[in-house]
Design an enzyme around this catalytic site. Structure first.
Site, mmCIF file in Angstrom:
data_model
loop_
_atom_site.group_PDB
_atom_site.id
_atom_site.type_symbol
_atom_site.label_atom_id
_atom_site.label_comp_id
_atom_site.label_asym_id
_atom_site.label_seq_id
_atom_site.Cartn_x
_atom_site.Cartn_y
_atom_site.Cartn_z
ATOM 1 N N ALA A 197 -1.590 0.849 10.290
ATOM 2 C CA ALA A 197 -1.047 -0.658 10.904
ATOM 3 C C ALA A 197 -1.503 -0.910 9.434
ATOM 4 O O ALA A 197 -2.234 -0.825 8.917
ATOM 5 C CB ALA A 197 -1.709 -1.539 11.623
ATOM 6 N N PRO A 198 -0.107 -1.658 8.206
ATOM 7 C CA PRO A 198 1.049 -1.782 9.332
ATOM 8 C C PRO A 198 1.781 -1.147 9.193
ATOM 9 O O PRO A 198 3.738 -1.217 9.847
ATOM 10 C CB PRO A 198 2.417 -3.519 8.950
ATOM 11 C CG PRO A 198 1.217 -3.503 7.472
ATOM 12 C CD PRO A 198 -0.745 -2.301 7.761
ATOM 13 N N GLY A 199 2.027 0.158 8.619
ATOM 14 C CA GLY A 199 2.892 1.025 8.040
ATOM 15 C C GLY A 199 3.167 1.245 6.874
ATOM 16 O O GLY A 199 3.990 2.244 6.864
ATOM 17 N N GLY A 200 1.735 0.755 6.101
ATOM 18 C CA GLY A 200 3.023 1.300 4.297
ATOM 19 C C GLY A 200 2.844 2.858 4.347
ATOM 20 O O GLY A 200 3.943 3.277 3.392
ATOM 21 N N LYS A 209 -13.467 4.334 -0.741
ATOM 22 C CA LYS A 209 -13.498 3.142 -0.943
ATOM 23 C C LYS A 209 -14.436 3.314 -1.465
ATOM 24 O O LYS A 209 -16.079 2.829 -0.942
ATOM 25 C CB LYS A 209 -13.170 2.056 0.303
ATOM 26 C CG LYS A 209 -11.902 1.645 1.130
ATOM 27 C CD LYS A 209 -10.539 1.841 0.474
ATOM 28 C CE LYS A 209 -9.520 1.695 1.193
ATOM 29 N NZ LYS A 209 -8.442 1.661 0.200
ATOM 30 N N ASP A 232 -5.854 6.086 5.109
ATOM 31 C CA ASP A 232 -5.942 4.582 3.918
ATOM 32 C C ASP A 232 -6.916 3.831 4.678
ATOM 33 O O ASP A 232 -7.129 2.292 4.449
ATOM 34 C CB ASP A 232 -4.593 3.753 3.309
ATOM 35 C CG ASP A 232 -5.330 2.982 2.630
ATOM 36 O OD1 ASP A 232 -6.140 3.602 1.669
ATOM 37 O OD2 ASP A 232 -5.109 2.015 2.126
ATOM 38 N N ASP A 262 -8.698 4.963 18.038
ATOM 39 C CA ASP A 262 -9.563 4.910 17.084
ATOM 40 C C ASP A 262 -8.909 6.412 16.174
ATOM 41 O O ASP A 262 -9.633 7.727 16.049
ATOM 42 C CB ASP A 262 -11.125 4.780 17.364
ATOM 43 C CG ASP A 262 -11.549 5.017 15.959
ATOM 44 O OD1 ASP A 262 -11.526 4.634 14.955
ATOM 45 O OD2 ASP A 262 -13.256 4.924 16.695
ATOM 46 N N ASP A 280 -3.644 3.653 15.056
ATOM 47 C CA ASP A 280 -4.140 2.338 14.837
ATOM 48 C C ASP A 280 -4.915 1.562 15.581
ATOM 49 O O ASP A 280 -3.336 1.567 16.673
ATOM 50 C CB ASP A 280 -3.315 1.950 13.257
ATOM 51 C CG ASP A 280 -4.333 0.751 12.546
ATOM 52 O OD1 ASP A 280 -4.925 0.122 13.426
ATOM 53 O OD2 ASP A 280 -4.682 0.843 11.796
ATOM 54 N N SER A 322 0.405 -1.363 0.294
ATOM 55 C CA SER A 322 -0.148 0.179 -0.302
ATOM 56 C C SER A 322 0.598 1.350 0.281
ATOM 57 O O SER A 322 0.257 2.314 -0.375
ATOM 58 C CB SER A 322 -0.624 0.095 1.491
ATOM 59 O OG SER A 322 -0.921 0.431 2.807
#
Length: 356
Positions: free
Chosen positions: A222-225, A306, A277, A261, A241, A189
């Site tokens: 998460a995970p941090g892209g 999305k 994202d 949150d 996250d 990502s």
């Protein structure tokens, strides 16, 4: 009399032809133009045909590529040609001559589909002999205003000729920016944010707008892209996250991971960048971004919406309209752009830059 380019030819991600067709029809109508979008599912392009005798040049200027969401490339185009496989080049050259077009370069392209990729060998084989013929006829020459001729091959005997102009086109073949995945990044990502920066921030401004020492937040990190891209530029990041972050990323000392949150977290001070994202309904994400931007909690933002499987363009139009209206009502001046990027799938990427 010259042959008139009576169509817009726009490339898109395969499967999004109807969405691009709806967008073109709506925006052309708002600009005072009538026309007919022509497309087939999975083709990877849309033709927008104007009434007989009308030129597409003015419409092309009225609907610049940067203002289109689902288009990867936008060209003024001549009618598609069905060729005799014994002589593919002759009709192409004659159509160019009949149009009166001149240009400095020529790109052979195919749709971003499996069938399209199978045509790349043919296009490559025809490139040099076609260029030689066009030079002899005076169409391919130096100092032609930077204009470029595009040949879109949709079959071995079907090609459509289009023209692009500097400042209103993608400079990437097929309108696709291909990026190399950085092995140190924790997820693919990461390419979405890198492509967004290429799309929305001029490369000459990266050192000032994506500068070392800036403060940023990544909602749904998460995970941090996306956090990886911010850290790679030297920024300090609030990663919001409840999920775990990549260990190597945390070891940089540039990331503060808050298990909260992202929809309710508030920054302690104004940040330079907000990125997001989060996988959620587009209206909910838009409302969260609206809150950040109306309150001026960041100077620039990149976030993804999305999209539903159906009615994608109407959903984008509604979300952008609500955001624009909210900012205007709050007296917040901003530049908003939205694009369906190559590394996006069922989503679009929005960039907002506040002017104050």
């Amino acid at each position: 009399m010259s042959l008139i380019p009576s169509e817009l030819l726009c490339y898109c991600r395969p499967g999004f032809e109807r969405d691009l067709a709806e967008e073109l029809a709506d925006k052309a109508q708002h600009a005072g133009w009538s026309g007919t979008p022509l497309h087939a599912a999975g083709d990877g392009f849309v033709r927008f045909a104007l009434p007989e005798g009308e030129s597409a040049n003015a419409l092309h200027r009225a609907l610049p590529l940067h203002g289109l969401v689902f288009a990867r490339q936008s060209l003024v185009a001549l009618p598609a040609l069905t060729l005799d496989r014994e002589d593919r080049l002759g009709p192409i050259v004659e159509q160019v001559v009949a149009s009166g077009w001149s240009f400095e370069s020529l790109w052979q392209e195919t749709p971003d589909t499996n069938d399209g990729k199978a045509l790349s060998g043919l296009a490559k084989a025809l490139a040099r002999p076609l260029e030689s013929l066009l030079k002899k006829r005076g169409a391919l020459r130096r100092k032609a205003g930077g204009r470029r001729l595009h040949l879109l091959w949709s079959a071995g005997d079907v090609v459509q000729l289009g023209m692009s102009f500097p400042g209103n086109r993608s400079e990437q073949p097929g309108g696709i920016r291909r990026l190399r995945f950085p092995k140190a990044a924790p997820s693919r990502s990461t390419l979405k944010l890198e492509e967004a920066w290429h799309e929305f921030v001029p490369r000459s401004e990266w050192d000032t707008r994506l500068a070392e020492g800036m403060q940023a937040a990544d909602l749904g990190a998460a995970p941090g892209g996306w956090t990886w891209q911010l850290v790679h530029r030297g920024m300090h990041v609030y990663a919001i996250d409840n999920g775990p972050m990549d260990r190597a990323l945390m070891a940089t000392g540039q990331v503060e991971h808050l298990r909260e949150d992202g929809f309710v977290w508030e920054p302690p001070y104004r940040l330079d960048w907000l990125v997001c994202d989060i996988v959620d309904k587009p209206a909910r994400v838009q409302a969260m971004m609206e809150r950040w931007l109306v309150r001026r909690w960041c100077r620039e933002a990149v976030f993804n919406l999305k999209l539903p499987m159906k009615r994608r363009w109407p959903e984008v139009e509604v979300c952008l309209g609500r955001l624009e209206a909210a900012l205007a009502a709050a007296g917040v001046a901003a530049d908003i752009a939205c694009r369906h990027l190559y590394h996006d799938r069922e989503e679009v990427t929005v960039h907002v830059r506040l002017r104050d």
